[in-house]
Design a protein around this motif. Structure first.
Motif, PDB file in Angstrom:
ATOM      1  N   GLU A 201       0.906  -1.142  -0.038  1.00 38.22           N
ATOM      2  CA  GLU A 201       0.030   0.072  -0.075  1.00 38.22           C
ATOM      3  C   GLU A 201       0.924   1.301  -0.096  1.00 38.22           C
ATOM      4  O   GLU A 201       1.872   1.360   0.678  1.00 38.22           O
ATOM      5  CB  GLU A 201      -0.840  -0.094   1.208  1.00 38.22           C
ATOM      6  CG  GLU A 201      -1.879  -1.111   1.129  1.00 38.22           C
ATOM      7  CD  GLU A 201      -2.691  -1.349   2.496  1.00 38.22           C
ATOM      8  OE1 GLU A 201      -2.692  -0.452   3.251  1.00 38.22           O
ATOM      9  OE2 GLU A 201      -3.325  -2.345   2.689  1.00 38.22           O
ATOM     10  N   HIS A 203       0.932   4.154   1.278  1.00 35.36           N
ATOM     11  CA  HIS A 203       1.208   4.867   2.624  1.00 35.36           C
ATOM     12  C   HIS A 203       2.405   3.942   3.278  1.00 35.36           C
ATOM     13  O   HIS A 203       3.117   4.473   4.273  1.00 35.36           O
ATOM     14  CB  HIS A 203       0.166   5.182   3.604  1.00 35.36           C
ATOM     15  CG  HIS A 203      -0.652   3.906   3.897  1.00 35.36           C
ATOM     16  ND1 HIS A 203      -1.663   3.512   3.114  1.00 35.36           N
ATOM     17  CD2 HIS A 203      -0.595   3.098   5.001  1.00 35.36           C
ATOM     18  CE1 HIS A 203      -2.349   2.381   3.702  1.00 35.36           C
ATOM     19  NE2 HIS A 203      -1.679   2.296   4.833  1.00 35.36           N
ATOM     20  N   ASN A 204       2.529   2.754   2.977  1.00 33.69           N
ATOM     21  CA  ASN A 204       3.612   2.002   3.741  1.00 33.69           C
ATOM     22  C   ASN A 204       4.841   1.724   2.762  1.00 33.69           C
ATOM     23  O   ASN A 204       5.770   1.091   3.155  1.00 33.69           O
ATOM     24  CB  ASN A 204       3.045   0.500   3.997  1.00 33.69           C
ATOM     25  CG  ASN A 204       1.950   0.723   5.074  1.00 33.69           C
ATOM     26  OD1 ASN A 204       1.817   1.380   5.746  1.00 33.69           O
ATOM     27  ND2 ASN A 204       1.087  -0.188   5.004  1.00 33.69           N
ATOM     28  N   GLN A 206       7.522   3.410   1.929  1.00 30.42           N
ATOM     29  CA  GLN A 206       8.586   3.555   2.327  1.00 30.42           C
ATOM     30  C   GLN A 206       9.592   2.596   2.862  1.00 30.42           C
ATOM     31  O   GLN A 206      10.826   2.717   2.868  1.00 30.42           O
ATOM     32  CB  GLN A 206       8.870   4.946   3.283  1.00 30.42           C
ATOM     33  CG  GLN A 206       8.518   6.229   2.624  1.00 30.42           C
ATOM     34  CD  GLN A 206       9.070   6.659   1.606  1.00 30.42           C
ATOM     35  OE1 GLN A 206      10.339   6.632   1.425  1.00 30.42           O
ATOM     36  NE2 GLN A 206       8.596   6.780   0.327  1.00 30.42           N
TER      37      GLN A 206
END
Length: 497
Positions: A201, A203-204, A206
């Motif tokens: 996903e 937003h994860n 990184q």
């Protein structure tokens, strides 16, 4: 409190005694005795729950004391002792979990995961002049998590739930190679298909990108490479999102790992999904024009190749990504049945043939990076500029991909003929030092284009009869174009005749 020198004493009572007194060096010895005792499997299997309960109380007390001590920088000696005690607690916990599902479950139920992660978070955010004092408990705490997770799904899930994604990302960014390596081991142990999808996903992202960065900057860290090859490459969503968020330099690293995975001996066990192949094919089609810019202006000059400027480096990185994509596509369409769906990928063959036309035309128009070269001086140890060329074998691999896409595929054989690709490939049967084995790949492609395709055979026969095709290069390489019963055959001949 006097240190116990006999590990047969009631360890739990000794640890409980630590809770009643102010910390002192003798307490460190008590914990060391417990750590040493836990190395013995018989003791490890028989240790009572109350010993772990007492250890949990010590760990919790240290957690509170360290947080309070960090706000009072005057008592550095006590702070250093607390860090040592914390490290020793982690060592005992680590040893307790070795090949012991019972102890793993006990430590999980007693709450060790939560307190340990809080301590690791505290250590990460503590500024201390001597960083080694922090690294020791940090490393031991991460090792504990790794041992706790091995073979225990509940522990894996709890560690993931409490540390993903921020704490894991922080631990992977620590300026300590051992801590990063241990964290990579924990991440690899916890990952499964469901967690990889959660990782994919946006937003994860990184965390995944940090793993890939470590693959590039610290290739000796085996765990990060295993994470990428055994988990990341199996997820089409993760590969696509990572690729989109990467620099060209990072994309090349991803593609190199993918290429290495494809070249593993057991090709039948390749778990890379076909959707990844389609995504990479589309990426190649979208970005392939970047390679052509290497021949424009001064970009192809020897000076820029040997001493690149910033502008050239940007162009070069884009081109290297395309070159790596081509290498992967060539490998995917060689002996990997699940990727032969690329034969039907919209316009992939058209793009490849047209790109070969452009590169060939540019190389013939003037002296540049795509021109045919006969520079074999590097074999004698005197390397010329061509040995540094970023497009070594590029044309050869374009022809290889065309040959692969036409293998046992009548529609693609016909399409190449309609695109006037057969004379184009025949024009690459000469030796070129910038494209090792290009003549062999050309013969391979011609063979695949002629197989069971009468119209393609007739075309080559017509080219020969009208003198528009030169087969001398084929003959030099030991092949003969022969007409038999109205069909054209490519056959091997003995050179010594």
């Amino acid at each position: 409190m006097a240190a116990s020198t006999n590990i047969t004493l009631d360890i739990s009572a000794c640890i409980a005694g630590v809770l009643k007194e102010k910390h002192c060096p003798e307490h460190l010895q008590v914990l060391r005795n417990f750590t040493a005792a836990l190395r013995d499997k018989e003791y490890r299997d028989a240790v009572e729950e109350k010993a772990f309960f007492s250890l949990m109380k010590v760990l919790s007390r240290l957690c509170g004391e360290l947080q309070a001590a960090s706000r009072d920088s005057e008592d550095l000696q006590s702070f250093a002792l607390q860090l040592q005690l914390t490290a020793e607690c982690f060592r005992a916990q680590r040893n307790a979990c070795v090949q012991s599902a019972r102890n793993q479950s006990l430590l999980r139920e007693l709450g060790f995961i939560d307190v340990s992660l809080k301590l690791l978070s505290f250590l990460l955010n503590t500024d201390l002049e001597n960083r080694d004092d922090l690294f020791e408990p940090l490393r031991c705490g991460i090792q504990f998590l790794g041992n706790l997770a091995v073979g225990n799904q509940r522990c894996k899930d709890d560690i993931w739930r409490l540390s993903f994604p921020n704490l894991l990302l922080q631990l992977l960014c620590v300026d300590d190679e051992k801590a990063v390596n241990y964290t990579s081991m924990v991440l690899h142990t916890c990952l499964d298909e469901e967690k990889v999808e959660e990782l994919s996903e946006l937003h994860n992202m990184q965390l995944a990108l940090r793993v890939m960065e470590l693959c590039r900057t610290q290739p000796d860290l085996d765990w990060t490479v295993l994470i990428a090859t055994q988990h990341f490459l199996k997820s089409s969503a993760l590969v696509q999102n990572m690729y989109s968020g990467m620099s060209h330099h990072e994309r090349v690293t991803l593609l190199e790992l993918l290429l290495a995975q494809l070249r593993e001996e057991d090709v039948e066990e390749c778990d890379i999904p076909p959707s990844v192949a389609h995504f990479l094919a589309s990426s190649f089609q979208k970005g392939c024009g970047a390679v052509l810019t290497l021949a424009t202006g001064s970009a192809s000059s020897d000076e820029h190749i040997l001493s690149p400027c910033a502008e050239y480096l940007q162009v070069l990185q884009e081109a290297l990504t395309v070159i790596s994509l081509l290498d992967v596509l060539c490998e995917m369409t060689s002996d990997h049945k699940q990727f032969m769906v690329l034969q039907d990928h919209p316009d992939l063959l058209v793009t490849t043939v047209e790109l070969l036309k452009q590169v060939h035309a540019i190389g013939k128009a003037s002296r540049n990076i795509f021109s045919v070269a006969q520079n074999f001086s590097s074999s004698s140890g005197d390397e010329g500029p061509s040995s540094h060329s970023p497009v070594i074998s590029f044309k050869a691999h374009l022809i290889r991909l065309i040959g692969n896409l036409c293998y046992n595929n009548t529609n693609n054989q016909t399409k190449v003929r309609e695109l006037e690709g057969i004379p184009l490939i025949l024009d690459h049967c000469n030796i070129d030092s910038n494209n090792p084995f290009i003549s062999q790949w050309a013969i391979f492609a011609i063979r695949n284009l002629l197989e069971h395709n009468t119209q393609n055979q007739e075309l080559i026969a017509a080219l020969e009869s009208h003198g528009t095709a030169d087969y001398s290069a084929l003959r030099e390489l030991g092949f003969l174009v022969e007409e038999r019963d109205g069909s054209l055959l490519l056959k091997g001949v003995r050179k010594d005749l």
